[in-house]
Design a protein around this motif. Sequence first.
Motif, mmCIF file in Angstrom:
data_model
loop_
_atom_site.group_PDB
_atom_site.id
_atom_site.type_symbol
_atom_site.label_atom_id
_atom_site.label_comp_id
_atom_site.label_asym_id
_atom_site.label_seq_id
_atom_site.Cartn_x
_atom_site.Cartn_y
_atom_site.Cartn_z
ATOM 1 N N ARG A 1 49.426 44.179 47.984
ATOM 2 C CA ARG A 1 47.904 44.636 48.054
ATOM 3 C C ARG A 1 46.847 43.823 47.402
ATOM 4 N NH1 ARG A 1 47.600 49.143 45.017
ATOM 5 N NH2 ARG A 1 49.603 49.617 44.377
ATOM 6 N N SER A 2 47.317 42.776 46.643
ATOM 7 C CA SER A 2 46.493 41.844 45.963
ATOM 8 C C SER A 2 46.291 40.587 46.479
ATOM 9 C CB SER A 2 47.058 41.805 44.545
ATOM 10 O OG SER A 2 47.107 42.969 43.939
ATOM 11 N N LEU A 3 45.068 39.902 46.443
ATOM 12 C CA LEU A 3 44.875 38.555 46.760
ATOM 13 C C LEU A 3 44.029 37.910 45.581
ATOM 14 C CD1 LEU A 3 43.126 39.263 50.510
ATOM 15 C CD2 LEU A 3 45.693 38.423 49.779
ATOM 16 N N GLN A 4 44.814 36.588 45.348
ATOM 17 C CA GLN A 4 44.209 35.690 44.319
ATOM 18 C C GLN A 4 42.879 35.149 44.841
ATOM 19 O OE1 GLN A 4 46.978 33.045 42.982
ATOM 20 N NE2 GLN A 4 48.181 34.390 41.996
ATOM 21 N N THR A 5 41.865 34.942 43.788
ATOM 22 C CA THR A 5 40.554 34.289 44.266
ATOM 23 C C THR A 5 40.565 32.838 43.856
ATOM 24 O OG1 THR A 5 39.669 35.331 42.563
ATOM 25 C CG2 THR A 5 39.728 36.676 44.352
ATOM 26 N N GLY A 6 41.448 32.414 43.147
ATOM 27 C CA GLY A 6 41.176 30.917 42.698
ATOM 28 C C GLY A 6 41.171 29.957 43.967
ATOM 29 N N GLU A 7 40.663 28.766 43.513
ATOM 30 C CA GLU A 7 40.706 27.557 44.390
ATOM 31 C C GLU A 7 41.786 27.070 45.238
ATOM 32 O OE1 GLU A 7 39.072 23.013 44.485
ATOM 33 O OE2 GLU A 7 39.118 24.251 42.722
ATOM 34 N N GLY A 8 41.860 27.193 46.483
ATOM 35 C CA GLY A 8 43.215 26.812 47.203
ATOM 36 C C GLY A 8 43.706 28.089 47.794
ATOM 37 N N GLU B 1 53.255 48.548 55.455
ATOM 38 C CA GLU B 1 54.595 48.692 55.517
ATOM 39 C C GLU B 1 55.119 49.189 54.163
ATOM 40 O OE1 GLU B 1 58.646 48.422 57.521
ATOM 41 O OE2 GLU B 1 56.488 48.255 58.264
ATOM 42 N N LEU B 2 54.608 48.687 53.228
ATOM 43 C CA LEU B 2 54.934 49.010 51.838
ATOM 44 C C LEU B 2 53.681 49.313 51.062
ATOM 45 C CD1 LEU B 2 57.800 46.427 51.083
ATOM 46 C CD2 LEU B 2 58.250 49.048 51.480
ATOM 47 N N PRO B 3 53.127 50.571 51.289
ATOM 48 C CA PRO B 3 51.904 50.824 50.462
ATOM 49 C C PRO B 3 51.922 50.657 49.197
ATOM 50 C CG PRO B 3 52.517 52.736 51.485
ATOM 51 C CD PRO B 3 53.468 51.524 52.053
ATOM 52 N N GLY B 4 53.025 51.106 48.459
ATOM 53 C CA GLY B 4 53.252 51.040 46.953
ATOM 54 C C GLY B 4 53.326 49.809 46.331
ATOM 55 N N SER B 5 53.424 48.640 46.989
ATOM 56 C CA SER B 5 53.648 47.363 46.276
ATOM 57 C C SER B 5 52.407 46.634 46.050
ATOM 58 C CB SER B 5 54.500 46.429 47.479
ATOM 59 O OG SER B 5 54.610 44.885 46.975
ATOM 60 N N ARG C 1 41.924 43.673 45.249
ATOM 61 C CA ARG C 1 43.125 44.527 45.372
ATOM 62 C C ARG C 1 42.377 45.764 46.074
ATOM 63 N NH1 ARG C 1 45.796 45.394 39.922
ATOM 64 N NH2 ARG C 1 46.373 43.170 40.557
ATOM 65 N N ILE C 2 43.440 46.371 46.919
ATOM 66 C CA ILE C 2 43.379 47.772 47.349
ATOM 67 C C ILE C 2 44.103 48.848 46.445
ATOM 68 C CG2 ILE C 2 43.707 49.315 49.219
ATOM 69 C CD1 ILE C 2 43.551 47.151 51.237
ATOM 70 N N ASN C 3 43.341 49.313 45.683
ATOM 71 C CA ASN C 3 44.051 50.664 44.547
ATOM 72 C C ASN C 3 44.752 51.477 45.261
ATOM 73 O OD1 ASN C 3 43.204 48.251 42.186
ATOM 74 N ND2 ASN C 3 41.290 49.637 42.655
ATOM 75 N N GLY D 1 38.628 48.070 51.578
ATOM 76 C CA GLY D 1 39.136 48.719 50.430
ATOM 77 C C GLY D 1 39.478 47.815 49.453
ATOM 78 N N PHE D 2 39.127 46.630 49.514
ATOM 79 C CA PHE D 2 39.579 45.522 48.401
ATOM 80 C C PHE D 2 38.349 45.612 47.582
ATOM 81 C CE2 PHE D 2 42.126 43.716 51.675
ATOM 82 C CZ PHE D 2 43.221 43.367 51.060
ATOM 83 N N SER D 3 38.576 45.457 46.086
ATOM 84 C CA SER D 3 37.772 45.408 44.993
ATOM 85 C C SER D 3 38.214 44.315 44.139
ATOM 86 C CB SER D 3 37.577 46.554 44.383
ATOM 87 O OG SER D 3 38.714 47.340 43.932
ATOM 88 N N GLU D 4 37.179 43.762 43.228
ATOM 89 C CA GLU D 4 37.714 42.981 42.113
ATOM 90 C C GLU D 4 38.293 43.352 41.119
ATOM 91 O OE1 GLU D 4 34.108 40.583 41.203
ATOM 92 O OE2 GLU D 4 34.023 39.696 42.806
ATOM 93 N N GLN D 5 39.549 42.725 40.735
ATOM 94 C CA GLN D 5 40.211 43.098 39.447
ATOM 95 C C GLN D 5 40.517 41.984 38.335
ATOM 96 O OE1 GLN D 5 41.514 46.245 39.280
ATOM 97 N NE2 GLN D 5 40.398 46.859 41.453
ATOM 98 N N GLN D 6 40.555 42.138 37.333
ATOM 99 C CA GLN D 6 41.004 41.261 36.080
ATOM 100 C C GLN D 6 39.933 40.152 36.189
ATOM 101 O OE1 GLN D 6 44.714 39.879 36.246
ATOM 102 N NE2 GLN D 6 45.644 41.878 36.488
#
Length: 522
Positions: free
Chosen positions: A350-357, A342-346, A389-391, A378-383
């Motif tokens: 496009r990002s998912l946090q990987t922390g606990e919970g 719906e919003l590919p530029g956002s 995130r899908i870049n 297409g998700f890859s690790e960032q930071q």
Amino acid sequence: VNLERAANWCLTHPDTGISTNSPSPGTVKESDVRDLMGMGFSKAHATKGLQLKKNKQEAALWCSMNPDMKTDSSRSSDKKGGSKPKANGRRDPRVALAEDDTPEIKAKRLAEYKVLEEELEKEAAGVRKKISNSGMKLSSNNTQSSKDPSKIVLANVKRKQEKEKVKAIAKAREASKQAEERKNKELEARSAKRRQQESKIDGIDGALEHLYKNYDTVRVKDTLTLILKITRKILKSPAESKIRRIKLSNSRVQKLIVRPLGALVIMRCLGFQEREEGTVLVMEVVKSASIQDHLGKIEKFLNRGASEVPTLLQRAESKGVSKEKILYACIELHRVLSSIVELPGSVPLRSLQTGEGSVYSERFGFSPALVATLKYLGFSEQQAGRYVRINQPDVAFLRNAITDLKEQIAARKPKTQVAGTVKEMLAKTGKSNSIYVVEKAQVCLSRIQRYPQEERYWSIDLQRLFSGHQETLPYARKLFEALDFSISGKTAKWNGRDRGGLAYSLMHLKEMWKAALIMSVS
């Protein structure tokens, strides 16, 4: 003769029935004669004026300007031969002329007559002007109507409108012709471009790959299903020429075969050819063996998924991930990908946090197979691993994955342990006992969801809770276990971590209980 009286009578008695033809002798109206006699003219004089002029108004003017000397002098003279004064104070010199007058008297009377004639002419001119200003009709109806200014203006306006209408029609025809020419040029250019694109597609395999790569999976499946339906009907009755002829103007054929680039290539590979200036597809010769071979390739593509997501989910299930966990992962992944499409530029979408919970850790992180599914999408690790995130999202590819996820959700819901337990419990223990168990389970889940920090709600004594329904206890144990509770003896305990899973579990329990009730009634 009273000229002013005659003029006033003409002004107050307009003639509405003026005749265009002068009356001939013997056709004079007695009423007109009487009217003129009422003005002071003799009968003979009035009759003569009516015979010479067109109507009584003009006859009155003529009589005023041309007095009858003989008749009028005899009427106006007295017994002693004198003359009667006129209404305007002048005496008519003609009435005094007699045979016994001397030449000098006659000359004097004639000079007076000439002066009187000039005065009468001036008065007549003034009367005519007065009549003209008052709008009196002195001409015929035909002459007046032909000179009516309003009718002339209307006729000119009408002629102008007709000319403008002709010009507008000609202009519209010219514009329509130009638009038709532009449309034909655009169609020719589009057809040439399409033929050039189709020339790059290699056979039926290339056409199938092109369809799956560039179009929505649902549309591709509809296209291939229609092609299979048409071709199988031909194989069933190859002698019928009607079913071997397809009109490209049909709306469904336009949507599913003409517009998707590659569908017509498949039809040509099956043996169809364009005829009648590209308006129909005709299969002139039915080659059954070749058609069967191509149909096998189409069915193979039709039965495969739009992506590798179903295969990866099946692999996760084979690694020991519960069906409920996979179902909840599919629901969450469907939500995430739909937001990205719906919003590919956002970037946040496009990002998912990987922390606990986090959603990542609760839905995917515990299973390497589910993590591999995210990497495939297409998700890859960032930071340093804080995010995945899908870049650069491929929207068409993600749409295909969403279609597969939707199918997986619909197919996996009835196969979960929750669905099986509810269905079995309803069949073995009856409706009333099943309602009791399901309602208690919903109350427990809702309480934990509302007060997740209250650990006293995490543990549930199944023996005490279902003491009055001992026959339902085994099913209650299985149901809470399927809802992600750990079972120890006769106690069920929530793990205290996956709060999002509680919402999915409660929603899934309600859906499966409703479906089980509907099936039991039917």
